[in-house]
Motif scaffolding. Structure first.
Motif, PDB file in Angstrom:
ATOM      1  N   LEU A 133      31.412   3.761  -8.539  1.00 15.95           N
ATOM      2  CA  LEU A 133      32.527   4.462  -8.886  1.00 15.95           C
ATOM      3  C   LEU A 133      33.384   3.593  -8.931  1.00 15.95           C
ATOM      4  CD1 LEU A 133      32.130   7.541  -5.719  1.00 15.95           C
ATOM      5  CD2 LEU A 133      32.172   8.442  -8.192  1.00 15.95           C
ATOM      6  N   HIS A 134      33.964   2.688  -9.049  1.00 22.36           N
ATOM      7  CA  HIS A 134      34.663   2.068  -9.219  1.00 22.36           C
ATOM      8  C   HIS A 134      35.032   1.406  -9.927  1.00 22.36           C
ATOM      9  CE1 HIS A 134      36.752   3.427  -4.473  1.00 22.36           C
ATOM     10  NE2 HIS A 134      37.362   3.757  -5.505  1.00 22.36           N
ATOM     11  N   THR A 135      33.965   1.219 -10.367  1.00 23.77           N
ATOM     12  CA  THR A 135      33.648   0.257 -11.275  1.00 23.77           C
ATOM     13  C   THR A 135      32.860   0.228 -12.751  1.00 23.77           C
ATOM     14  OG1 THR A 135      33.354  -1.533 -10.024  1.00 23.77           O
ATOM     15  CG2 THR A 135      32.056  -2.637 -11.343  1.00 23.77           C
ATOM     16  N   PRO A 136      33.481   0.827 -14.071  1.00 25.78           N
ATOM     17  CA  PRO A 136      33.169   1.757 -15.416  1.00 25.78           C
ATOM     18  C   PRO A 136      31.832   0.430 -15.765  1.00 25.78           C
ATOM     19  CG  PRO A 136      34.940   0.982 -15.079  1.00 25.78           C
ATOM     20  CD  PRO A 136      34.770   0.192 -14.298  1.00 25.78           C
ATOM     21  N   GLY A 137      30.757   1.164 -16.281  1.00 27.69           N
ATOM     22  CA  GLY A 137      29.439   0.871 -17.142  1.00 27.69           C
ATOM     23  C   GLY A 137      28.316  -0.006 -15.843  1.00 27.69           C
ATOM     24  N   ALA A 190      20.233   8.999  -7.729  1.00 26.66           N
ATOM     25  CA  ALA A 190      21.628   8.405  -8.408  1.00 26.66           C
ATOM     26  C   ALA A 190      21.044   9.533  -9.430  1.00 26.66           C
ATOM     27  CB  ALA A 190      20.563   7.369  -9.084  1.00 26.66           C
ATOM     28  N   ASP A 191      19.979  10.292  -9.552  1.00 27.69           N
ATOM     29  CA  ASP A 191      20.079  11.315 -11.181  1.00 27.69           C
ATOM     30  C   ASP A 191      21.040  12.073 -10.039  1.00 27.69           C
ATOM     31  OD1 ASP A 191      18.741  12.342 -13.519  1.00 27.69           O
ATOM     32  OD2 ASP A 191      18.290  14.080 -11.663  1.00 27.69           O
ATOM     33  N   TRP A 192      20.860  13.050  -9.508  1.00 30.24           N
ATOM     34  CA  TRP A 192      21.654  13.466  -8.955  1.00 30.24           C
ATOM     35  C   TRP A 192      23.656  13.364  -8.627  1.00 30.24           C
ATOM     36  CZ3 TRP A 192      25.772  15.066  -5.830  1.00 30.24           C
ATOM     37  CH2 TRP A 192      25.935  16.001  -5.816  1.00 30.24           C
ATOM     38  N   CYS A 193      23.750  11.597  -7.989  1.00 32.32           N
ATOM     39  CA  CYS A 193      24.860  11.312  -8.641  1.00 32.32           C
ATOM     40  C   CYS A 193      25.215  11.506  -9.844  1.00 32.32           C
ATOM     41  CB  CYS A 193      25.262   9.696  -8.124  1.00 32.32           C
ATOM     42  SG  CYS A 193      24.340  10.028  -5.800  1.00 32.32           S
ATOM     43  N   GLU A 194      24.920  11.111 -10.608  1.00 30.61           N
ATOM     44  CA  GLU A 194      25.017  10.437 -12.269  1.00 30.61           C
ATOM     45  C   GLU A 194      25.635  11.961 -13.117  1.00 30.61           C
ATOM     46  OE1 GLU A 194      21.662   8.740 -13.530  1.00 30.61           O
ATOM     47  OE2 GLU A 194      22.954   6.781 -13.173  1.00 30.61           O
ATOM     48  N   LYS A 195      25.688  13.158 -11.996  1.00 29.65           N
ATOM     49  CA  LYS A 195      25.649  14.515 -12.954  1.00 29.65           C
ATOM     50  C   LYS A 195      26.752  15.191 -11.827  1.00 29.65           C
ATOM     51  CE  LYS A 195      21.029  15.813 -14.019  1.00 29.65           C
ATOM     52  NZ  LYS A 195      19.581  16.221 -13.745  1.00 29.65           N
ATOM     53  N   HIS A 196      27.270  14.735 -11.222  1.00 25.55           N
ATOM     54  CA  HIS A 196      28.262  14.910 -10.240  1.00 25.55           C
ATOM     55  C   HIS A 196      29.772  13.757  -9.164  1.00 25.55           C
ATOM     56  CE1 HIS A 196      25.035  18.040  -9.946  1.00 25.55           C
ATOM     57  NE2 HIS A 196      25.748  18.457  -9.925  1.00 25.55           N
ATOM     58  N   PRO A 197      29.845  13.003 -10.955  1.00 23.55           N
ATOM     59  CA  PRO A 197      30.416  12.181 -10.233  1.00 23.55           C
ATOM     60  C   PRO A 197      31.478  12.557  -9.094  1.00 23.55           C
ATOM     61  CG  PRO A 197      30.421  12.124 -12.603  1.00 23.55           C
ATOM     62  CD  PRO A 197      29.648  12.788 -12.019  1.00 23.55           C
ATOM     63  N   ASP A 198      32.905  13.094  -9.692  1.00 18.61           N
ATOM     64  CA  ASP A 198      33.866  13.629 -10.145  1.00 18.61           C
ATOM     65  C   ASP A 198      34.112  14.427  -8.646  1.00 18.61           C
ATOM     66  OD1 ASP A 198      34.452  13.227 -12.020  1.00 18.61           O
ATOM     67  OD2 ASP A 198      34.769  15.349 -13.355  1.00 18.61           O
ATOM     68  N   HIS A 199      32.783  14.302  -8.175  1.00 17.24           N
ATOM     69  CA  HIS A 199      32.949  15.122  -6.356  1.00 17.24           C
ATOM     70  C   HIS A 199      32.564  14.021  -5.507  1.00 17.24           C
ATOM     71  CE1 HIS A 199      32.266  18.656  -8.509  1.00 17.24           C
ATOM     72  NE2 HIS A 199      31.229  18.681  -9.036  1.00 17.24           N
ATOM     73  N   LEU A 200      31.563  13.657  -6.046  1.00 13.96           N
ATOM     74  CA  LEU A 200      31.431  11.851  -5.457  1.00 13.96           C
ATOM     75  C   LEU A 200      32.757  11.286  -4.152  1.00 13.96           C
ATOM     76  CD1 LEU A 200      28.737  10.429  -6.782  1.00 13.96           C
ATOM     77  CD2 LEU A 200      28.645  11.526  -4.465  1.00 13.96           C
ATOM     78  N   MET A 201      33.981  10.813  -5.141  1.00 14.80           N
ATOM     79  CA  MET A 201      34.613  10.067  -4.292  1.00 14.80           C
ATOM     80  C   MET A 201      35.322  10.945  -2.863  1.00 14.80           C
ATOM     81  SD  MET A 201      36.224   7.578  -2.958  1.00 14.80           S
ATOM     82  CE  MET A 201      36.121   6.760  -4.738  1.00 14.80           C
ATOM     83  N   ALA A 202      35.671  12.538  -3.243  1.00 14.64           N
ATOM     84  CA  ALA A 202      36.010  13.582  -2.414  1.00 14.64           C
ATOM     85  C   ALA A 202      34.819  13.358  -0.618  1.00 14.64           C
ATOM     86  CB  ALA A 202      36.375  14.614  -2.559  1.00 14.64           C
TER      87      ALA A 202
END
Length: 212
Positions: A180-184, A102-114
């Motif tokens: 990724l799809h649900t803000p907050g 979670a810590d890594w993903c929260e720092k790189h959200p723009d890369h995760l979907m791809a």
């Protein structure tokens, strides 16, 4: 006469070094610019390799991204081993890994979907150039932790560890997609929910004893 038995090993090392060089160069571009704006041509130029060489190693930009993220994952999992070893239960061990994820993903959200799109669409179709070491695959970590939970009696042995790991991995990917799809949403909260769901479903059932 020099033995040629280690030639495949040398070729493998050179291949890995080239892939790491390309992926590292691409990662720098992804971080300094943006993933969407970086082209394969720009990666080849910055890595100082021919476009044909780049495409021989990575057929798509998503494949470069996936290789980099998997390498990051492998490094992070290696650094977590001592923390995991100090955990006393299956829940605490898998939570330790999920918290780091979670810590890594929260720092790189723009890369995760791809990355997720590439992994989901390419499941079972990766060629040799995209093959990953098992130790870099988080699904293998789930399998190892689940097998450990089965040995301690925390997880049922009715299903094999690899099957349970596949199911948990789908929960993991689903939690990432929902976040990724649900803000907050809290990603750690999503991971806690799937952990609870999995453990309650896969927990070893205690046999009841006669009341008399």
């Amino acid at each position: 006469m020099k033995s040629t038995h280690d030639a495949p090993g040398r070729r493998e090392r050179k291949l890995r070094q080239m892939m790491e060089h390309i992926a590292g160069t691409a990662a720098t571009l992804f971080e300094s610019l943006s993933y969407e704006s970086v082209t394969m041509e720009r990666i080849a130029e910055e890595a100082d390799v021919a476009k044909r060489t780049l495409y021989n190693h990575f057929p798509t930009k998503e494949a470069v991204l996936a290789y980099w993220i998997d390498a990051e994952l492998k490094r992070d999992l290696a650094s977590l081993q001592s923390s995991i070893a100090r955990c006393r239960t299956f829940r605490s061990r898998i939570t330790c890994v999920l918290r780091a994820s979670a810590d890594w993903c929260e720092k790189h959200p723009d890369h995760l979907m791809a990355y997720l799109r590439h992994r989901l669409l390419g499941a079972g179709t990766r060629g040799p150039q995209e093959a990953r070491s098992d130790s870099s695959d988080i699904a293998l970590v789930w399998q190892q932790l689940i097998a450990g939970g089965q040995q301690t009696g925390e997880i049922s042995k009715e299903s094999p560890a690899d099957q349970l790991a596949t199911w948990f991995h789908h929960l993991y990917l689903g939690a990432l997609l929902r976040w990724l799809h649900t803000p907050g949403l809290s990603l750690e909260g999503e991971f806690r929910s799937i952990t609870k769901l999995f453990i309650e479903g896969a927990a070893a059932k205690r046999s009841s004893t006669a009341a008399h």
